[in-house]
Write an enzyme that holds these catalytic residues in place. Structure first.
Site, PDB file in Angstrom:
ATOM      1  N   HIS A  72       0.842  -1.193   0.000  1.00 36.78           N
ATOM      2  CA  HIS A  72       0.000   0.000   0.000  1.00 36.78           C
ATOM      3  C   HIS A  72       0.881   1.248   0.000  1.00 36.78           C
ATOM      4  CE1 HIS A  72      -4.236  -1.490   1.272  1.00 36.78           C
ATOM      5  NE2 HIS A  72      -3.623  -2.374   0.510  1.00 36.78           N
ATOM      6  N   TYR A 201      -9.389   5.416   7.320  1.00 37.58           N
ATOM      7  CA  TYR A 201      -9.544   5.779   8.723  1.00 37.58           C
ATOM      8  C   TYR A 201     -10.521   6.951   8.762  1.00 37.58           C
ATOM      9  CZ  TYR A 201      -5.298   3.096   9.846  1.00 37.58           C
ATOM     10  OH  TYR A 201      -4.371   2.100  10.016  1.00 37.58           O
ATOM     11  N   PRO A 293      -4.761  -0.026  18.597  1.00 35.06           N
ATOM     12  CA  PRO A 293      -4.452  -0.416  17.217  1.00 35.06           C
ATOM     13  C   PRO A 293      -4.563   0.705  16.202  1.00 35.06           C
ATOM     14  CG  PRO A 293      -6.625  -1.209  17.860  1.00 35.06           C
ATOM     15  CD  PRO A 293      -6.011  -0.630  19.092  1.00 35.06           C
ATOM     16  N   LYS A 297       0.654  -0.250  15.199  1.00 32.60           N
ATOM     17  CA  LYS A 297       2.013  -0.352  15.732  1.00 32.60           C
ATOM     18  C   LYS A 297       2.283  -1.601  16.577  1.00 32.60           C
ATOM     19  CE  LYS A 297       3.745   3.279  13.925  1.00 32.60           C
ATOM     20  NZ  LYS A 297       3.490   2.847  12.562  1.00 32.60           N
ATOM     21  N   TYR A 386       3.573   6.516  10.238  1.00 32.21           N
ATOM     22  CA  TYR A 386       2.761   5.373   9.830  1.00 32.21           C
ATOM     23  C   TYR A 386       3.617   4.297   9.163  1.00 32.21           C
ATOM     24  CZ  TYR A 386      -1.404   2.861   8.280  1.00 32.21           C
ATOM     25  OH  TYR A 386      -2.370   1.903   8.087  1.00 32.21           O
TER      26      TYR A 386
END
Length: 395
Positions: A72, A201, A293, A297, A386
């Site tokens: 991704h 998200y 979550p 991580k 990220y």
């Protein structure tokens, strides 16, 4: 029995540490309380940082991940009615993440352990470290109806938050830092195509949403729910209806629903214990830290711990550099706290805290959302964290 490094726990961190040490010619024995089927039945995260991907390749267990995992280059953020793609690759100088389920990582590592012939014992009851403050630590455990003993040089506690490793450290040694959040995530796994080719998200007044995936035909969705909710009260139909209500109309229109393969509610909390070592016992992964979550991580911080402990032990055995053992906890914790900060930040950014925050906190939350989505520097900050900060190099 005798080995060089005894590893408690056959989850991904214990198996990965064992695989890397085995490749380096260091003897290991892994003991696991549960059965292989139980370990593989745990449904966990599926987003791997660049550093985790590289470490799995170094361990020689990445063939299926590279073949079946989904690279991704970005994720999407939906905040305040605004939809913003986070171009991870462009914002981080070419770094990406890999979507590949933790269950599949564990399966690959189990297969590698079996092929290596290195010992692993499942169904080990009453595992207990001993003499960790001396130079000759050992483990005892019950297996096949009798107590067994393993003498070793070092013990790695990779047995999770509820495991025995951390509990074996004397009272007063560890300092615990904890933040408990007033909500949980209701997760549903289904054999349906993902609603979007990249993760979404989303913040909504009814609560946070994550649209994730495990493969082109398997989706994972999460809804923020109050802590008192019970999974039995959430039928599949209720879940899909609520998910659609929290997504923009154009996204909801693309949603393919289906029967749940698994459904569960996970409470959210942050926790770190310091130090991550005592004597010849080293804590790895969830045995030392828990993250919500939201920042993806958990598994990645465990892999980071493995990276540092593995490289230190190689130098100890090959070069006699035992002074490096004291560096494990400081090095691991520097990265752990950065991961904790990012997970806390993303949790605060994306969730509705309702009555648990005052008007000032709500305004700060709105300002953060406006800044980070409207600023190139803000987007780059999220992207850098990220994809994962680089590992420190051991000198």
């Amino acid at each position: 029995m005798k080995t060089q490094v005894a590893i408690i726990g056959a989850g991904p961190s214990g198996l990965l540490l064992g695989q890397l040490l085995h490749q380096a010619g260091i003897d290991t024995l892994i003991v696991e309380r549960q059965s292989p089927e139980y370990v593989l039945g745990r449904i966990r995260a599926g987003v791997l940082e660049q550093g985790t991907v590289d470490l799995l390749r170094e361990a020689g267990v990445a063939a299926r991940m590279d073949r079946e995992g989904l690279v991704h280059e970005g994720v999407e953020l939906l905040l305040g009615g605004r939809r913003q793609r986070l171009d991870l690759k462009a914002l981080t100088g070419g770094k990406t993440v890999m979507v590949y389920g933790q269950t599949e990582v564990t399966r690959d590592l189990m297969q590698a352990r079996a092929q290596s012939g290195a010992p692993i014992i499942y169904g080990a009851a009453n595992v207990q470290p001993h003499a960790i403050e001396g130079e000759q630590p050992y483990l005892t455990f019950d297996h096949d109806g009798r107590q067994q003993r393993v003498d070793c040089d070092y013990i790695a506690g990779c047995d999770g938050f509820h495991g025995v490793a951390r509990q074996s450290i004397p009272a007063g040694v560890l300092k615990t830092f904890e933040r408990v959040y007033p909500f949980g995530w209701l997760g549903l796994l289904a054999d349906t195509p993902p609603v979007n080719h990249e993760l979404i998200y989303a913040h909504h007044p009814r609560g946070f949403v994550l649209c994730s995936q495990r493969s082109p035909n398997r989706s994972r969705y999460y809804l923020q729910v109050p802590l008192q909710e019970r999974v039995e009260d959430w039928s599949d139909a209720r879940f899909w209806t609520e998910l659609k209500a929290r997504l923009p109309e154009d996204v909801a229109a693309q949603l393919v629903t289906g029967p749940a393969l698994e459904k569960s509610i996970a409470p959210l909390r942050s926790l770190v214990v310091e130090p991550m070592q005592h004597g010849r016992l080293f804590l790895v992964g969830d045995a030392a830290h828990i993250v919500p979550p939201t920042g993806a991580k958990g598994l990645n911080l465990a892999a980071s711990d493995v990276n540092y402990l593995y490289r230190i032990l190689v130098k100890v055995y090959r070069e006699g550099r035992t002074e490096l053992l004291a560096e494990y906890s400081p090095m691991a914790l520097r990265r752990v706290w950065k991961g904790e900060r990012f997970s806390w930040f993303m949790t605060r950014l994306l969730h509705d805290f309702g009555e648990y925050q005052d008007a000032w906190d709500s305004k700060m939350q709105e300002a953060d959302r406006d800044y980070y989505l409207g600023s190139a520097a803000g987007l780059a900050n999220i992207a850098e964290n990220y994809v994962g900060l680089p590992f420190e190099v051991l000198e």
